[in-house]
Design an enzyme around this catalytic site. Sequence first.
Site, short mmCIF file in Angstrom:
data_model
loop_
_atom_site.label_atom_id
_atom_site.label_comp_id
_atom_site.label_asym_id
_atom_site.label_seq_id
_atom_site.Cartn_x
_atom_site.Cartn_y
_atom_site.Cartn_z
N SER A 43 0.83 -1.19 0.00
CA SER A 43 0.00 0.00 0.00
C SER A 43 0.87 1.25 0.00
O SER A 43 1.86 1.32 0.73
CB SER A 43 -0.91 0.01 1.24
OG SER A 43 -1.56 1.25 1.36
N ALA A 54 19.85 -4.09 12.96
CA ALA A 54 20.99 -4.93 13.31
C ALA A 54 20.67 -6.37 12.95
O ALA A 54 19.52 -6.81 13.02
CB ALA A 54 21.33 -4.80 14.79
N LYS A 82 29.15 -5.51 12.19
CA LYS A 82 28.79 -5.81 13.58
C LYS A 82 29.51 -7.09 14.01
O LYS A 82 29.37 -8.13 13.37
CB LYS A 82 27.27 -5.99 13.70
CG LYS A 82 26.80 -6.43 15.08
CD LYS A 82 25.30 -6.70 15.08
CE LYS A 82 24.85 -7.30 16.39
NZ LYS A 82 23.40 -7.62 16.40
N THR A 354 17.17 -10.34 16.48
CA THR A 354 16.68 -11.60 15.90
C THR A 354 15.57 -11.41 14.86
O THR A 354 15.18 -12.39 14.21
CB THR A 354 16.15 -12.51 17.01
OG1 THR A 354 15.21 -11.78 17.82
CG2 THR A 354 17.28 -13.01 17.89
#
Length: 559
Positions: A43, A54, A82, A354
Site C-alpha cells: 500500500s 541490526a 557488527k 533476531t
Amino acid sequence: MAEPISKVSIIGGGTAGWMAAVHLVTRLNSRAEKPVEVCLIESPEIPTVGVGEATVPTMKRWFQELELDESAFIERCNASFKLGVRFANWDHDINGNPLNYVHPFDGLGDDIAGYNPAYYFHKFNDPGGAGNYSIYHSPITAIVEGRKGPKPLDAENFEGVLNYAYHLDAGLFAKYLREIGIERGVTHILDSVNDVELDQDGFVSAVQLQDSGRHEVELVIDCTGFRSMILQQTLGVEFEPYDKYLLNDRALAVQLPHLEPTRLDPCTRSTALGAGWSWRVPLYSRIGTGYVFSSAHRTDDEATQEFLEHLGPMAKGAEPRAIPIRVGRAKQSWAKNCISVGLSGGFIEPLESTAIYIVDKALGWIVDFFPDKDFSPVLSNRYNKLSESLYTEIRDFIVMHYCTGTRNDSDYWKAAREDIIVPDSLQAKLDLYKHALPTEDELDSGFLFSGLSYLIVLFGKGYFKDVTFAADRAISAEDWERYQNVLHGVTAELITNLPDHHQLLTQIRSRHAPKDENQALRDAINKTVANQPVITLPGQLMAPDISFAGQPDNGGNIL
C-alpha cells in the site's frame, strides 16, 4: 499428482516483504524450467515498521545464497559491520556498580585438554562471580574497543578474518531489495488491499485491491506487519502473547548524527535504563537508537525524558516517536494457504537482533516445504513446529537476560526478575547449568544461540558464583595460562593488522561511489591546484584509538 503452485502473492512491503520477494524469485526461478510468478502488493498509504537495523552472522550467508553484492549493499544501505553486542548496566555487582560485557560472534573455540575453556575461566578468573568471559575466550572485545573492521582493506566480498554481521538502514534496505526484486522478475503492485476473499474451505481465494480490482491468490505470504491482516485478522489464527514472560510493550525510536563520524563502533550497544533498555546501532553516516520499555513502569513522556537524558548533548532537538509493540507469536505461522513472514507472525523485543533472522529462517523453510495446490498438512505442520521451536529458543534466551538479573535499584528490574514466569524449557537449562556448563549437544534446538552465547550472558551476570563443578578437579592453571597466551597473541596480531572500521567501510563504499562523489573528488583536486580552500572529503583515515574503554555513556562511544 497435484497441480503445482504457479503464483505467490506477497502482501506488504518493507524489509520482510522485499526479503521474501527476492528470496522466492531467486530460489524458485533462477534455474527453473517453469518459473513461478512472484507478485508483491504494498500500500502507498501504510508506512512500514522496519524490523530492525541490526543483524546476526547468518545474514552474510543469505546474501551469498541469493548472489547479492556485499559491497554494493554496504554502500546503498548505509551499512556497517557488527562483531557482537555490548551489554552495559544490565547487572550490578555486590557494591551496586554496573557490569559490562560483550556478546561476541567469534571465540578461540578449542577445548583445553578435552574441557570447555569456561571451566578454566570459572576456576581461575571468576572466583567472585560476574566475570567478563568474552575477554578470556575471544579477541572480539579488544577488536571492538579498537574500533577495527573484520577484514583487510583488500578483502573480497564476504571474506573475513572474523565472523561478522551488519548494521543497516531498514528503509534503504527495502528500497535496495525492491530494485533487485523487480530486476529479477517480481511483479510490483502499488495498491491498497480493501478486502480478503475466502473460498468454501476457508482458503484465501483473492484480495480486492482499491485501484486494480480483484487479485486471485494461490499461495499468499502475509507481510502486513503487526496488523497481520490475513493470517490473524482474516483467517483468525490466535495470537499467543509473551507478556507473562517479558514486560516491555513500548518503544521510542530516533535517528541521530554521529558526534565523531570516523569513530565507528563495530558492535550494537544495549544499555539498561530504569524501565527497560536502550539500543544503539551505528550506521556509516548516522546512529539508530531507541528505548524499549514497560508502559506499566513509565509513561511515554517519562520514558522520553529518561531516554533523552541518557543520550545527552547528541539528542538536542530530537523528538523520539513512540511505537507500541506486541510481543508474542501467532500460534500457527502457516494456516490454509497463508504463511506469515515478519511481524505478522510474531515479534520478540530486539535485544539480540533476531527479527531479520526470523524472516531469513521463515523464507528458507518456505522453499524447503514449498507446497502444491493440495497444501498437504504434513508440510504446514512441520513448518509450524519449526517456527514454534525458533520462537521458543529466542524467547527463552531473552527471558534469561531478565530472570537472572542482579539489579535492585528500581521496581522495574525487580519485577522483570521476580514477577515474570520463567518458561519450563529455560528453567531446565538454568538448573542444569548449575551442575554442568552448556554444550552444543544438549541444546534443544540450537537455531541461533550456542553454548558460548549462554555462557557469555550467564558469566556476565554472576550466575555461577559459589558454584563448584566436577571438572574443577581435573583442570590445571598451566593449561589455562597457555591458552591465554595463544589468545593474547591472536588478539595482538588482529589489532595490528586489521584496519580501522570507518576506514574499511570507506574503502568498500568507494567501489560503488556515485558519480557525484567522484566529481567532488575531481573538484577538490582542481581547487588544490588553484590554491583554493579544499572541501572536506569522506574517507579520510584516522589512526585507531583504543584507550577509551570505560568512559561514561553520554551518547558518545564507550566501547
